[in-house]
Design an enzyme around this catalytic site. Structure first.
Site, PDB file in Angstrom:
ATOM      1  N   ASP A 181      14.355  -1.750  50.286  1.00  0.00           N
ATOM      2  CA  ASP A 181      13.391  -0.691  50.765  1.00  0.00           C
ATOM      3  C   ASP A 181      13.949   0.700  49.390  1.00  0.00           C
ATOM      4  OD1 ASP A 181      12.757  -0.661  52.590  1.00  0.00           O
ATOM      5  OD2 ASP A 181      14.382  -0.130  53.828  1.00  0.00           O
TER       6      ASP A 181
ATOM      7  N   ASP B 172      10.967   6.140  50.061  1.00  0.00           N
ATOM      8  CA  ASP B 172       9.931   4.774  50.392  1.00  0.00           C
ATOM      9  C   ASP B 172      10.290   5.553  52.664  1.00  0.00           C
ATOM     10  OD1 ASP B 172       8.814   2.039  51.026  1.00  0.00           O
ATOM     11  OD2 ASP B 172      10.113   2.124  51.383  1.00  0.00           O
TER      12      ASP B 172
ATOM     13  N   GLU C 142       4.828   7.809  49.491  1.00  0.00           N
ATOM     14  CA  GLU C 142       4.010   7.674  49.328  1.00  0.00           C
ATOM     15  C   GLU C 142       2.356   7.409  50.807  1.00  0.00           C
ATOM     16  OE1 GLU C 142       3.247   1.988  50.357  1.00  0.00           O
ATOM     17  OE2 GLU C 142       4.978   3.242  50.899  1.00  0.00           O
TER      18      GLU C 142
END
Ligand SMILES: [Zn+2]
Length: 301
Positions: free
Chosen positions: A264, A98, A182
């Site tokens: 996170d 992340d 991501e």
């Protein structure tokens, strides 16, 4: 002419605007084809002859073309070499990464990597230099000297950022077999004026670019998770989705199952699980195999 042809091609394909002329003093570079000789500490370029280099050069590769460029008043030479990929032993099968502003990268294993934040560190020094330069006569000798000083500081900031990124991406791609990240909308994020500086200082785009080629180099696999997958709002324990989660809330707490962990880390675990799901589907397995693959790893073949 080759560059001009490329520029016009992307103009006609409407990916870029109309070609602009190069300007002396900005991104100075040229490419040489053919007769370049490379020794351990010197290169021979046409017309000029042998030039000593500061660093030792990799010999044994005969480049077809080299590019010589000037950055912050220093000259650099670069060329491509072909390398064999080498698969490193992996300590972990799956990992989710992340990316964020408070910590550059949070892994689903709980490891946290901080960004260098080099711009933030040198921002005031840079501002001071630019302030002192403000009344110098444009084009004068003193003006030029301070311009070089400013350019050097800019480069130093960029180098520190690059060094940190390289260390993190090498560690991740060397030790993990499947990496889920991501698909960030970086240009969209930079449009947010309040956060633009902090985001640009992290170098998210460069992070992904490095992971893309390093995963190939070390025999791991990069899985890009869809931009609209709600990685931070979903509970990584039961899959319950929250309707909203303000940025100020650093701890993820699930009302449904009571799961509590760092915000996170929760997002990273979700990205990891999503990477497993996508890998399972790509292997042609059923989604029922997900938990088995997660525990045992990707089956051979
Ligand atoms: Zn839950």
């Amino acid at each position: 002419l080759r560059h001009l042809s490329d520029a016009f091609k992307s103009f006609f394909h409407k990916t870029k605007g109309f070609p602009k002329f190069k300007k002396k003093g900005r991104h100075d570079s040229f490419t040489l084809d053919g007769a370049i000789k490379i020794d351990t500490r010197k290169v021979r370029v046409p017309v000029i002859g042998w030039i000593k280099t500061y660093e030792y050069l990799p010999t044994g590769y005969q480049p077809k073309s080299v590019t010589i460029s000037k950055q912050a008043h220093k000259w650099f030479i670069s060329w491509k070499i072909e390398v064999e990929t080498s698969t490193t032993p992996k300590t972990q099968e799956f990992v989710g990464v992340d990316l964020g502003i408070s910590h550059l990268a949070t892994l689903s294993t709980g490891e946290i990597f901080d960004g260098a934040k080099s711009y933030q560190k040198y921002e005031s020094k840079l501002a001071r230099m630019q302030y002192l330069n403000r009344h110098k006569q444009f084009g004068s000798s003193n003006y030029r000297k301070s311009q070089i000083k400013i350019a050097r500081l800019h480069q130093k900031i960029a180098n520190i950022r690059k060094d940190t990124l390289h260390k993190i991406t090498t560690y991740i791609s060397k030790n993990h077999a499947v990496i889920g990240i991501e698909d960030l909308n970086v240009s969209g994020m930079l449009a947010n004026g309040k956060l633009a500086k902090a985001i640009a200082d992290m170098g998210f785009y460069e992070f992904r670019r490095q992971l893309e080629y390093k995963t190939q180099l070390y025999g791991s696999k990069l899985v890009i998770v869809d931009r609209f997958y709600p990685s931070s709002k979903t509970c990584s324990s039961c899959g319950e989705q929250k309707s909203s989660l303000p940025l100020s809330q650093r701890v993820f707490k699930c009302e449904h199952c009571g799961w509590e962990c760092d915000r996170d880390v929760n997002a990273a675990i979700n990205l990891c699980q999503q990477a497993v799901r996508l890998t399972v589907l790509a292997c042609g397995l059923d989604s029922a195999d997900t938990s088995r693959v997660f525990a045992e790893g990707v089956p051979e073949g």
